[in-house]
Enzyme design. Sequence first.
Site, short mmCIF file in Angstrom:
data_model
loop_
_atom_site.label_atom_id
_atom_site.label_comp_id
_atom_site.label_asym_id
_atom_site.label_seq_id
_atom_site.Cartn_x
_atom_site.Cartn_y
_atom_site.Cartn_z
N HIS A 293 -67.72 -37.15 1.96
CA HIS A 293 -67.93 -38.54 2.36
C HIS A 293 -66.77 -39.05 3.22
O HIS A 293 -66.98 -39.58 4.33
CB HIS A 293 -68.07 -39.40 1.10
CG HIS A 293 -68.23 -40.86 1.36
ND1 HIS A 293 -69.44 -41.51 1.26
CD2 HIS A 293 -67.32 -41.83 1.70
CE1 HIS A 293 -69.28 -42.80 1.54
NE2 HIS A 293 -68.00 -43.02 1.80
N GLU A 294 -65.56 -38.90 2.72
CA GLU A 294 -64.40 -39.40 3.47
C GLU A 294 -64.22 -38.65 4.79
O GLU A 294 -63.78 -39.23 5.78
CB GLU A 294 -63.14 -39.32 2.62
CG GLU A 294 -63.17 -40.17 1.36
CD GLU A 294 -63.51 -41.63 1.63
OE1 GLU A 294 -63.18 -42.14 2.73
OE2 GLU A 294 -64.11 -42.28 0.75
N HIS B 24 -63.46 -54.02 -3.81
CA HIS B 24 -64.22 -53.93 -2.56
C HIS B 24 -64.50 -55.32 -1.97
O HIS B 24 -64.41 -55.50 -0.75
CB HIS B 24 -65.56 -53.22 -2.79
CG HIS B 24 -65.47 -51.73 -2.78
ND1 HIS B 24 -64.99 -51.01 -3.85
CD2 HIS B 24 -65.81 -50.82 -1.84
CE1 HIS B 24 -65.05 -49.73 -3.57
NE2 HIS B 24 -65.53 -49.58 -2.35
N ILE B 25 -64.85 -56.27 -2.83
CA ILE B 25 -65.24 -57.58 -2.30
C ILE B 25 -64.15 -58.64 -2.42
O ILE B 25 -64.22 -59.66 -1.74
CB ILE B 25 -66.55 -58.09 -2.93
CG1 ILE B 25 -66.38 -58.44 -4.41
CG2 ILE B 25 -67.67 -57.07 -2.76
CD1 ILE B 25 -67.58 -59.18 -5.00
N GLY C 34 -60.87 -56.15 -0.33
CA GLY C 34 -61.22 -55.19 0.70
C GLY C 34 -62.11 -55.82 1.75
O GLY C 34 -62.18 -57.04 1.86
#
Length: 729
Positions: free
Chosen positions: A509-510, A643-644, A647
């Site tokens: 993925h990365e 994330h939210i 990020g």
Amino acid sequence: ASSSSSSAAAAASAPAEVFPSTSTFPPYASFPAEAFAPSLLKTLEDATAALGELEAGLGADPAPTPREALGRLERLLDDVNRSSGVLYHLKAVRDAQALRDAVDAVRPAAVEFGLKASQSRPIFEYFSAVKGDAEKWAALSGAEKRAIDEILRDARLAGVALEDGSEEKARFTEIQQRLSQISTDFSNNVQDATKAFSLRITDKARVRGVPPSALAFFAQNAREKGDEGASAEEGPWVVTLDMPAYIPVMRMAEDRGLREEMYRAMVTRASEFSPARELKEGEDEAKSIDNAPLVEDILALRREKARMLGMESFAEMSLESKMADLGSARQLLETLRSASYDAAVAEHEELEKFAKEECGFEGELQSWDLMFYAEKLQEKKYSFNAEDLRPYFALPRVLDGLFALTERLFEVKVTPVDFEVQTWNDEVKMYQITRDGRVISYFYFDPYSRPSEKRGGAWFNEVVGRSKVMAPDAAPYRIPIGHMVCNQSPPVDGKPSLMTYQEFETLFHEFGHSLQHMLTEEENGLVSGIRGIEWDAVETPSQFMENWCYDKATVDAIAVHYETGEKLPEELFNKVKEAKTFRAATAMLRQLLFAITDLELHSSYVPGADPAQSIYTTYYTVAKSCSVLTPLPFDRFLNSFGHIFAGGYAAGYYSYKWAEVLSSDCFSAFEEAGLDDDVAVRAAGRRFRDTVLARGGGAAPAEVFREFRGREPNTEALLRHSGLKAAVV
């Protein structure tokens, strides 16, 4: 080869003026942490002066051409982004108080510069005039038009229309400063709460069922914390909340009390249940690490900012810069939810029946039971467990296979560099990518978990992007460089890093993100590589690469037992493929719970408006239709949802599913060509390279998708890959 050094002598001998520099690779080992703030403040001062000169020049006669203006803007932004990027990167992978202090010292000036650049009236008016001049606009490349469109859009979202000197504009700036501070505090709190949990176990009964590979890792943790004689067989063992420790316990530990303790610790990080942070020098009382008040502040400030710009909610503001609008994002999530919910209920009923009838479980399954019994059920259904696969996925061999696949699909070679370069840790290695014998990019790879200093998760970010404007002397363009960071199981007791299948997929993925940055052919640095791509499309190449973890030819080249040299038996690989969709509906609902909660918090929820409502009631309400098990009253997952809240995914977590529609559809092109047809696979790989990877942000993602696929995307491939729709025969 690569090298790192953290000695005081090396740090002290490095003068502040060595960075920021024009050298290709940052001085990660030698640059002293205390020099970051003065150095970056000087960079910001110089960039602010350059911005003023650019603004003055735009009104001169003759004014610069649009291409010249874009180039000058790119240069001044590049200096700031490159320099500050090193600081933020080091804070993520080698956290220390000196780096936190540097971030705090630089933040106000960095936010102020960012607002000056994005709110610049001269720049906005100049490029608005360019877009309104048909002749000038027609003379620009597609990438230059994209760059200008994004400059104008970002200016509007940064409040360029707010009157200079007005209370509104001052308040907007104050909000930006506060949001920058709070998001950093949020991230620090999560990291500190994660590091604070450490459980030392001496009773063998408590670790019964935990595989030997994990016990060896836990014993290594114990030795690092002072138990010199710790061993995998006899202990003591130290478990933490980092994934290489947490997952084996939740999947395999027979001690239900241990699983519950670990689960509670994980979902209550940075909450009212967390202990206060240790006192720092000069503090009278320890600071709370409860993120709940910060989340409320973040949501309130984001909402206020959006309404200052004439929008109903921050979600509306966030989606201004994405492919989707709020309606289409919600529609996709509901399509996936309705396709998954009944299947997830059936999955849970099957699991509960299995636990009670075949494992003797009594009562109701709780959240800390799910992974444990799911592992047992998977083993029964498919005759393997996660530990059976580890010996076949040693990191060196996996990297060789990943790089061989990259060469097969995209006609580029990935090799270690043959020169010394500074890194931030001895485990970090640098690689180069060559095409037709010419180096086209570099990347650092930091593979292993380091709980004491490195934040969790996996990510890719850039050091520098490809750019014609920033090209060194006599070079046609600057070569892109990036960081690829994972947190996988480290080598233990002389064995190589033996990866779980999830870690295997995460690496692919990365690397997908890395490829979009490194294989770009776009030379306008404002929109090259991963820059300028709508956020809900940025996961397309990363999720595309995950599909190859279930491709037989790819896995055959990788999966060899690290001791015996035996290949992964074909029967076992077939079981792995079958198990790919095991409890897929449950996994789908989990992601939808996060995505829908994110959108609701940033659209419908109004902080402080109703005492009966909170971030948690919103989460629990969404869970009623997105989770078979209701979250427990102490669940504070939102307090660590970086994330939210710390990020780039605010009102954008749906992007994972939006991009997965694109990535699954892209991979279906290879399925249609025939995965066993090497010539066809290679041809499709070249097309993917020359469209999705090459064009970067230089063209709209929808246009790039159509160029690769020849049509609009649809959800068929995603639902089929998730086992939620029968394959068409």
